[in-house]
Write a protein that holds these residues in place. Sequence first.
Motif, mmCIF file in Angstrom:
data_model
loop_
_atom_site.group_PDB
_atom_site.id
_atom_site.type_symbol
_atom_site.label_atom_id
_atom_site.label_comp_id
_atom_site.label_asym_id
_atom_site.label_seq_id
_atom_site.Cartn_x
_atom_site.Cartn_y
_atom_site.Cartn_z
ATOM 1 N N THR A 195 -2.630 -3.768 1.758
ATOM 2 C CA THR A 195 -1.019 -3.278 0.451
ATOM 3 C C THR A 195 -1.344 -2.376 -0.197
ATOM 4 N N PHE A 196 -0.028 -1.650 -0.236
ATOM 5 C CA PHE A 196 -0.563 -0.297 -1.758
ATOM 6 C C PHE A 196 1.098 -0.466 -2.112
ATOM 7 N N SER A 197 1.083 -0.534 -3.415
ATOM 8 C CA SER A 197 2.406 -0.932 -4.070
ATOM 9 C C SER A 197 3.561 -0.147 -3.703
ATOM 10 N N ASP A 198 3.300 0.988 -4.107
ATOM 11 C CA ASP A 198 3.703 2.148 -3.876
ATOM 12 C C ASP A 198 4.691 2.461 -1.997
ATOM 13 N N LYS A 202 4.852 3.766 4.347
ATOM 14 C CA LYS A 202 6.361 3.350 5.198
ATOM 15 C C LYS A 202 6.904 4.380 6.279
ATOM 16 N N ASP A 203 6.632 5.198 5.923
ATOM 17 C CA ASP A 203 7.104 6.313 7.063
ATOM 18 C C ASP A 203 6.290 5.808 8.631
ATOM 19 N N LEU A 204 4.976 5.596 8.002
ATOM 20 C CA LEU A 204 4.145 5.991 9.229
ATOM 21 C C LEU A 204 3.865 4.817 10.194
ATOM 22 N N LEU A 224 -6.876 2.165 13.534
ATOM 23 C CA LEU A 224 -6.338 1.400 12.290
ATOM 24 C C LEU A 224 -4.663 1.649 12.345
ATOM 25 N N LEU A 225 -4.050 0.831 11.790
ATOM 26 C CA LEU A 225 -2.307 0.228 12.043
ATOM 27 C C LEU A 225 -1.949 0.546 10.696
ATOM 28 N N PHE A 226 -1.369 1.777 11.060
ATOM 29 C CA PHE A 226 -0.641 1.496 9.854
ATOM 30 C C PHE A 226 1.334 0.909 9.274
ATOM 31 N N THR A 227 1.532 0.207 8.188
ATOM 32 C CA THR A 227 2.365 -0.861 8.413
ATOM 33 C C THR A 227 3.456 -0.743 7.158
ATOM 34 N N HIS A 228 4.204 -0.998 6.897
ATOM 35 C CA HIS A 228 5.788 -1.045 5.771
ATOM 36 C C HIS A 228 4.984 -1.045 4.712
ATOM 37 N N ARG A 229 3.377 -1.877 4.700
ATOM 38 C CA ARG A 229 3.552 -2.639 3.706
ATOM 39 C C ARG A 229 1.917 -2.026 3.145
ATOM 40 N N GLY A 230 1.870 -1.142 4.518
ATOM 41 C CA GLY A 230 0.289 -0.733 3.909
ATOM 42 C C GLY A 230 -0.768 -0.743 5.074
ATOM 43 N N LEU A 231 -2.144 -0.978 5.468
ATOM 44 C CA LEU A 231 -3.196 -0.941 6.844
ATOM 45 C C LEU A 231 -3.652 -1.673 7.493
ATOM 46 N N SER A 232 -3.239 -1.531 8.168
ATOM 47 C CA SER A 232 -3.886 -2.927 8.989
ATOM 48 C C SER A 232 -4.703 -2.435 10.096
#
Length: 393
Positions: A195-198, A202-204, A224-232
């Motif tokens: 997760t990334f607090s900032d 989100k747009d990715l 690699l998957l971008f999520t609204h909360r970070g990376l998955s």
Amino acid sequence: MTYDTIILGAGAAGMMCAAHCGGRVLVIDHAKAAGEKIRISGGGRCNFTNMYAGPGNFLSQNPHFCKSALARYTQWDFIDLVDRHGIAWHEKTLGQLFCDGSSKQIIQMLLDEIERAGAELWIRTDVKDLHKTDGGFAVDLEREGQRHNLSCTNLVLATGGKSIPKMGATGLAYDIARQFGLTITETRAALVPFTFSDGKFKDLSGVSLPARLSNDRTSFDEALLFTHRGLSGPSVLQLSSYWREGEAVRVNLIPDLPLFDLLRDQRQSGGRKALTTELARHLPGRLVEYLSHHIPMPGNLADQSDAALSELIAALSDWQLTPSGTEGYRTAEVTLGGIDTDSLSSKTMEARDVPGLYAIGEAVDVTGWLGGYNFQWAWSSGHAAGIAIAGQS
């Protein structure tokens, strides 16, 4: 009521153990059905093992501990069991084996095996108290509103770790282990998204691509998957088991792409194209747009010198990010750490200083990679304890 063996936990490891211990066996679980974690695994098709499973695919403070159990009951032994039950399966990437049908087939196979072995299964059953006795253990249970005072010679901890508490996961195995003097290594969420607090990605959200994620200890080449909360995605989940708070993660967005050569060649034939347009032929367009605000990508291809292209390639192949944390146990596939392997025999999974007490599966400080490895540890450790108990009779 007296049993030879009581197994706490009707998951993968617990049911495998019950199928092999012999004697009068009771398996209990507080869930509404056996094998709930099996049921949801692999998108409902259960990634039940991996063709390449070996000791090098597991993390533990003692990397040698898992060798004995894995050697005595291998992925091929479990595949043979699956075949004998007529369950069709297929291989996906990197040796991952899945059911053609439903994960419920694996659960039913295990239920059939414990029925064949004559073991009892009690679900919706809670442990209220337990203690050591001269002959083994006294176990106080509550089932359907009634209390049951049971005794057993052998007690097996197979309740798993803390991962996915909404499915009922708790630290019960650790609490019981501590009660009997066993050491617990630090536990952490593993195989879990960053997760990334900032909210920077989100747009990715939803964008995915092959990538190489690494830190100073290891690297993984997977999606690699971008999520609204970070990376998955698989590469992130794998690396999360080797990550610590505050550490940077290196992301290579072009691990197997000869992008420098491709861009230089295209510069000759299509130099009037915008650099970002050409990049979008090789990387997801939304990602290129996002990166263009963080990495210089001005002008057309014809404007790019070899040095400029080299700088771009360096930036795309070594993008350094520092996650603020992970999703935690809420979504973690497994728990890293657990019952210290120094407390157990690697051949039998029995506690060295507490005769008759066994610990298996995710409760133990042995954590596998993503891709069927943790199920294989469940089968192997459950089998090891089961045949050890059977050998007593």
